[in-house]
Scaffold this motif. Structure first.
Motif, short mmCIF file in Angstrom:
data_model
loop_
_atom_site.label_atom_id
_atom_site.label_comp_id
_atom_site.label_asym_id
_atom_site.label_seq_id
_atom_site.Cartn_x
_atom_site.Cartn_y
_atom_site.Cartn_z
N PHE A 82 28.00 0.87 29.37
CA PHE A 82 26.88 1.80 29.20
C PHE A 82 26.92 2.91 30.24
O PHE A 82 27.49 2.77 31.32
CB PHE A 82 25.54 1.05 29.34
CG PHE A 82 25.39 -0.13 28.42
CD1 PHE A 82 24.89 0.03 27.14
CD2 PHE A 82 25.77 -1.40 28.84
CE1 PHE A 82 24.76 -1.06 26.28
CE2 PHE A 82 25.64 -2.50 27.99
CZ PHE A 82 25.14 -2.33 26.71
N ILE A 83 26.29 4.02 29.88
CA ILE A 83 25.98 5.10 30.82
C ILE A 83 24.46 5.15 30.94
O ILE A 83 23.76 5.04 29.93
CB ILE A 83 26.50 6.47 30.32
CG1 ILE A 83 28.02 6.45 30.18
CG2 ILE A 83 26.06 7.59 31.26
CD1 ILE A 83 28.57 7.68 29.49
N VAL A 84 23.95 5.33 32.15
CA VAL A 84 22.50 5.41 32.31
C VAL A 84 22.11 6.82 32.75
O VAL A 84 22.78 7.44 33.58
CB VAL A 84 21.99 4.37 33.33
CG1 VAL A 84 22.57 4.62 34.71
CG2 VAL A 84 20.47 4.36 33.37
N SER A 85 21.04 7.34 32.14
CA SER A 85 20.57 8.68 32.48
C SER A 85 19.08 8.80 32.19
O SER A 85 18.57 8.23 31.23
CB SER A 85 21.32 9.75 31.68
OG SER A 85 20.78 11.04 31.94
N ASN A 86 18.40 9.54 33.05
CA ASN A 86 17.00 9.86 32.78
C ASN A 86 16.82 11.38 32.72
O ASN A 86 15.70 11.88 32.66
CB ASN A 86 16.07 9.28 33.86
CG ASN A 86 16.26 9.95 35.20
OD1 ASN A 86 17.33 9.86 35.78
ND2 ASN A 86 15.25 10.65 35.68
N SER A 87 17.94 12.11 32.74
CA SER A 87 17.86 13.57 32.83
C SER A 87 18.38 14.30 31.60
O SER A 87 18.21 15.51 31.48
CB SER A 87 18.64 14.06 34.06
OG SER A 87 20.01 13.69 33.97
N ILE A 88 19.03 13.57 30.67
CA ILE A 88 19.55 14.22 29.46
C ILE A 88 18.45 14.20 28.41
O ILE A 88 18.20 13.18 27.78
CB ILE A 88 20.81 13.51 28.94
CG1 ILE A 88 21.87 13.43 30.04
CG2 ILE A 88 21.37 14.24 27.73
CD1 ILE A 88 23.10 12.66 29.65
N LYS A 89 17.79 15.31 28.24
CA LYS A 89 16.58 15.34 27.42
C LYS A 89 16.84 15.66 25.95
O LYS A 89 16.23 15.07 25.06
CB LYS A 89 15.58 16.36 28.00
CG LYS A 89 15.20 16.10 29.46
CD LYS A 89 14.56 14.73 29.65
CE LYS A 89 14.13 14.53 31.10
NZ LYS A 89 13.56 13.19 31.33
N SER A 90 17.72 16.61 25.68
CA SER A 90 17.89 17.05 24.30
C SER A 90 18.75 16.07 23.50
O SER A 90 19.70 15.48 24.03
CB SER A 90 18.53 18.44 24.26
OG SER A 90 19.91 18.37 24.60
N GLU A 91 18.41 15.91 22.23
CA GLU A 91 19.17 15.01 21.37
C GLU A 91 20.61 15.51 21.21
O GLU A 91 21.54 14.71 21.10
CB GLU A 91 18.49 14.90 20.00
CG GLU A 91 17.17 14.14 20.03
CD GLU A 91 16.62 13.91 18.64
OE1 GLU A 91 17.34 14.19 17.65
OE2 GLU A 91 15.47 13.45 18.53
N GLN A 92 20.78 16.82 21.19
CA GLN A 92 22.12 17.38 21.05
C GLN A 92 23.01 16.98 22.23
O GLN A 92 24.16 16.59 22.05
CB GLN A 92 22.06 18.91 20.95
CG GLN A 92 23.44 19.56 20.77
CD GLN A 92 23.35 21.07 20.63
OE1 GLN A 92 22.27 21.61 20.46
NE2 GLN A 92 24.49 21.73 20.71
N LYS A 93 22.47 17.07 23.43
CA LYS A 93 23.22 16.68 24.62
C LYS A 93 23.52 15.18 24.62
O LYS A 93 24.61 14.74 25.01
CB LYS A 93 22.43 17.05 25.88
CG LYS A 93 22.39 18.54 26.19
CD LYS A 93 23.76 19.06 26.62
CE LYS A 93 23.67 20.51 27.05
NZ LYS A 93 25.01 21.04 27.45
N GLN A 94 22.55 14.38 24.17
CA GLN A 94 22.75 12.94 24.12
C GLN A 94 23.89 12.59 23.16
O GLN A 94 24.76 11.78 23.49
CB GLN A 94 21.45 12.26 23.67
CG GLN A 94 20.31 12.40 24.66
CD GLN A 94 18.96 12.04 24.07
OE1 GLN A 94 18.89 11.40 23.01
NE2 GLN A 94 17.89 12.44 24.72
N LYS A 95 23.89 13.21 22.00
CA LYS A 95 24.95 12.96 21.03
C LYS A 95 26.29 13.44 21.57
O LYS A 95 27.33 12.80 21.36
CB LYS A 95 24.62 13.67 19.71
CG LYS A 95 23.44 13.06 18.97
CD LYS A 95 23.15 13.84 17.68
CE LYS A 95 21.98 13.24 16.93
NZ LYS A 95 21.66 14.00 15.69
#
Length: 217
Positions: A82-95
């Motif tokens: 897994f990668i953990v993040s609380n700063s990637i907000k947009s769905e596009q960036k997440q994908k």
């Protein structure tokens, strides 16, 4: 939470900043040995651990090869990496992150080191009917006050790496890196890097999981 509050948390318990393992990069580890010693789940910080700061692709071919040809051969990419993040907000960036890196993203509402419960809840959801112990999880990251502290406060394995570069980081992170460098140098000089694992004193644990014959540039 501010860095000042994190400093207060660790002031009386500096061991919480002392990593179990230090390596220059994530491709400096013998993952077969790590798994043999009982690590079943891998959680990675993204920026300066897998990618350059704020980038969404692997930092270089060596890191990519390590993930695709070593880690994914030993661990199930759908339930153990897994990668953990609380700063990637947009769905596009997440994908984009998940597509480029091929690793599932855990999004948390709280920042490290206070998001452990959200992380382990996600891992449990991906591994139903399996009893997951904290010390079976290894956290990889380039920050003492977030990644290492997160692992150590919760009895997980902390793997501390060097950052790839400090470009585009804001002033607060730059200043904390200066403090972290001084703290870590004291741990190294006193030879006090933690060698404890699974509540046992395993001599030279860090050397057992480090690729001794691999020299990083």
């Amino acid at each position: 939470m501010s860095y000042l509050k994190l400093l207060k948390i660790t002031w009386n318990n500096p061991w919480t900043l002392n990593p179990n393992v230090y390596v220059p990069r994530i491709d400096s580890i013998d993952y077969s040995k790590l798994k043999e010693l009982g690590v079943k789940y891998l959680v990675f910080d993204k920026d300066n651990t897998l990618t350059a700061h704020l980038k969404n692709e692997f930092y270089d071919n060596k890191i990519q090869s390590c993930v695709n040809n070593e880690i994914k051969q030993l661990y199930d990419q759908n339930s153990q990496i897994f990668i953990v993040s609380n700063s990637i907000k947009s769905e596009q960036k997440q994908k984009e992150v998940q597509q480029n890196l091929g690793i599932e993203l855990i999004l948390t509402s709280q920042k490290k080191p206070h998001n452990f419960q959200e992380i382990i809840n996600h891992i449990k959801q991906k591994n139903t009917n399996v009893s997951i112990k904290n010390h079976e999880i290894a956290f990889f990251g380039d920050r003492l006050f977030t990644d290492v502290l997160l692992a150590n406060l919760n009895g997980a394995v902390s793997v501390y790496t060097d950052p790839f570069n400090n470009l585009n980081e804001h002033l607060g992170i730059w200043l904390m890196r200066k403090i972290e460098k001084q703290i870590f140098s004291k741990f190294q000089n006193s030879r006090s890097i933690n060698l404890y694992y699974l509540n046992q004193n395993i001599k030279n644990f860090d050397q057992q999981v480090t690729k001794q014959n691999q020299q990083q540039q």
